[in-house]
Design a protein around this motif. Structure first.
Motif, short mmCIF file in Angstrom:
data_model
loop_
_atom_site.label_atom_id
_atom_site.label_comp_id
_atom_site.label_asym_id
_atom_site.label_seq_id
_atom_site.Cartn_x
_atom_site.Cartn_y
_atom_site.Cartn_z
N GLU A 113 -19.51 2.09 22.24
CA GLU A 113 -21.03 1.81 22.06
C GLU A 113 -21.08 0.61 20.87
N ASP A 114 -22.27 0.04 20.89
CA ASP A 114 -22.64 -0.85 20.00
C ASP A 114 -22.45 -0.39 18.58
N GLY A 115 -21.72 -1.09 17.62
CA GLY A 115 -21.45 -0.69 16.35
C GLY A 115 -20.39 0.25 16.10
N ASP A 116 -19.64 0.97 17.33
CA ASP A 116 -18.42 1.59 16.94
C ASP A 116 -17.48 0.81 16.95
N THR A 117 -16.15 1.49 16.21
CA THR A 117 -15.06 0.86 16.04
C THR A 117 -13.72 1.25 17.04
N LEU A 118 -12.83 0.29 17.36
CA LEU A 118 -11.71 0.76 17.99
C LEU A 118 -10.75 1.50 17.25
N VAL A 119 -10.07 2.36 18.02
CA VAL A 119 -8.97 3.15 17.59
C VAL A 119 -7.86 2.86 18.15
N MET A 120 -6.68 2.56 17.74
CA MET A 120 -5.49 2.34 18.34
C MET A 120 -4.85 3.56 18.70
N PRO A 121 -3.85 3.39 19.65
CA PRO A 121 -3.15 4.62 20.14
C PRO A 121 -2.42 5.17 18.88
N MET A 122 -2.12 6.54 19.29
CA MET A 122 -1.32 7.35 18.08
C MET A 122 0.13 7.45 18.72
N TRP A 123 0.90 7.10 17.79
CA TRP A 123 2.55 7.36 18.17
C TRP A 123 3.06 8.30 17.06
N MET A 124 4.07 9.12 17.47
CA MET A 124 4.52 10.07 16.94
C MET A 124 6.25 10.02 17.00
N ARG A 125 7.00 10.36 16.05
CA ARG A 125 8.36 10.46 16.08
C ARG A 125 8.79 11.76 15.44
N THR A 126 9.80 12.26 15.84
CA THR A 126 10.14 13.80 15.22
C THR A 126 11.56 13.89 15.02
N ARG A 127 12.15 14.81 14.23
CA ARG A 127 13.55 14.96 14.02
C ARG A 127 13.75 16.65 13.94
N ALA A 128 14.90 16.95 14.28
CA ALA A 128 15.18 18.36 14.02
C ALA A 128 15.13 19.04 12.74
N THR A 129 15.69 18.52 11.81
CA THR A 129 15.76 18.84 10.39
C THR A 129 15.37 17.88 9.48
N PRO A 130 15.03 18.20 8.02
CA PRO A 130 14.90 16.89 7.33
C PRO A 130 16.02 16.08 7.06
N THR A 131 17.10 16.43 7.61
CA THR A 131 18.26 15.50 7.19
C THR A 131 18.59 14.84 8.41
N SER A 132 18.14 15.19 9.60
CA SER A 132 18.40 14.55 10.96
C SER A 132 17.90 13.24 11.10
N ALA A 133 18.50 12.27 11.95
CA ALA A 133 17.78 11.11 12.41
C ALA A 133 16.45 11.16 13.00
N TRP A 134 15.83 10.29 12.92
CA TRP A 134 14.53 10.10 13.66
C TRP A 134 14.52 9.89 15.17
N GLU A 135 13.78 10.65 15.83
CA GLU A 135 13.85 10.16 17.35
C GLU A 135 12.95 8.85 17.49
N PRO A 136 13.02 8.14 18.76
CA PRO A 136 12.07 7.05 18.73
C PRO A 136 10.80 7.49 18.73
N TRP A 137 10.01 6.41 18.30
CA TRP A 137 8.38 6.67 18.46
C TRP A 137 7.87 6.67 19.81
N ASP A 138 7.06 7.82 19.85
CA ASP A 138 6.59 8.01 21.30
C ASP A 138 4.95 7.97 21.37
N ASP A 139 4.34 7.57 22.26
CA ASP A 139 2.83 7.58 22.04
C ASP A 139 2.47 8.76 22.73
N ILE A 140 1.28 9.41 21.78
CA ILE A 140 0.68 10.71 22.24
C ILE A 140 -0.86 10.65 22.67
#
Length: 283
Positions: free
Chosen positions: A91-118
């Motif tokens: 609507e007029d006056g509103d702003t666009l919100v870009m897609p949200m992406w998320m990446r995860t890992r099994a433990t704090p020392t694990s490697a990150w998985e690829p970014w995925d859009d949610i």
């Protein structure tokens, strides 16, 4: 969401591939804008080194090999990639919100998985809380004004008892999940219970005599009270947003008149004027 989501490929792209089509049609993204934003906010207090998930809003981009990839947080694409020109009709006056992406890992020392859009993105208003019917009904809406004509403690049977009310909207302030909210409530429908098993439901607030359109004729003498129930609709505006949103639902408020009598009066001849003092006994 506040508007429909459409998409067109950026410069140099001839068609949307199956993955991007799936995202646009909602078969890939599984969350609403508000839900993914909520998860991101809950995750933010966790120190980066301890996080098992990270969230970031960024556009869809098409890289040189023709694959859709995550863009930059500032809304741009990496070198050599074209921006997917997603068009969200806000609507007029509103702003666009870009897609949200998320990446995860099994433990704090694990490697990150690829970014995925949610989520596929949307409008700024999608991030704001929604006022529900239950929220609306908790507001201190005023009891409806009830005007009777005549209003003298008694009415005549078989003669119109005229009723009317005030249709003016009211403005209220409240708080919704930490946001200041302005609410405009308007009475749009009224139900009169005349206390003799007769009711009247109307969209008219009524008018005084002689233009009255809401009235009742009592058939039997007795003591009665009239109960008026007003049905309210509403809209609200969250502080900082220019958008007014309709409330999905209604609220009701009720008022009851003081008791009065419905009386039967008959006429008869008198010997002299009834205006004399003391009043003649035949008056």
């Amino acid at each position: 969401m506040a508007g429909a989501l459409t998409a067109s490929a950026g410069t140099g792209a001839t068609a949307l591939d199956d993955r991007f089509k799936g995202v646009m049609q909602g078969s890939h993204a599984e969350m609403t804008v508000a839900r993914s934003e909520e998860l991101a906010k809950k995750n933010a207090p966790t120190p980066p080194e301890l996080r098992l998930a990270e969230y970031q809003r960024a556009p869809y981009c098409r890289d040189a090999p023709g694959m859709w990839v995550m863009g930059n947080a500032d809304g741009t694409c990496p070198d050599g990639a074209n921006l997917a020109r997603t068009s969200v009709q806000c609507e007029d006056g509103d702003t666009l919100v870009m897609p949200m992406w998320m990446r995860t890992r099994a433990t704090p020392t694990s490697a990150w998985e690829p970014w995925d859009d949610i989520d596929t993105g949307g409008c700024g208003i999608d991030l704001l809380p929604v006022m529900t019917e239950a929220d609306f009904r908790r507001l201190p809406l005023p009891a409806p004004a009830l005007t009777l004509q005549p209003d003298r403690g008694w009415v005549l049977i078989n003669i119109e008892t005229i009723v009317s009310t005030d249709p003016a909207p009211v403005t209220l302030r409240t708080d919704l999940l930490g946001y200041g909210v302005t609410v405009q409530a308007t009475p749009t429908r009224w139900e009169y219970d005349f206390g003799d098993s007769h009711t009247l439901t109307t969209d008219s607030p009524g008018h005084p005599y002689p233009h009255h359109d809401t009235f009742h004729r009592y058939q039997q003498p007795g003591t009665y009270a009239i109960t008026l129930t007003a049905q309210w609709t509403g809209r609200y505006q969250i502080d900082g947003s220019p958008i007014w949103r309709d409330i999905n639902g209604t609220a009701t408020t009720t008022t009851t008149s003081p008791p009065f009598t419905a009386e039967e009066r008959t006429s008869h001849l008198v010997a002299g004027p009834c205006t004399t003092t003391p009043t003649p006994p035949d008056c």
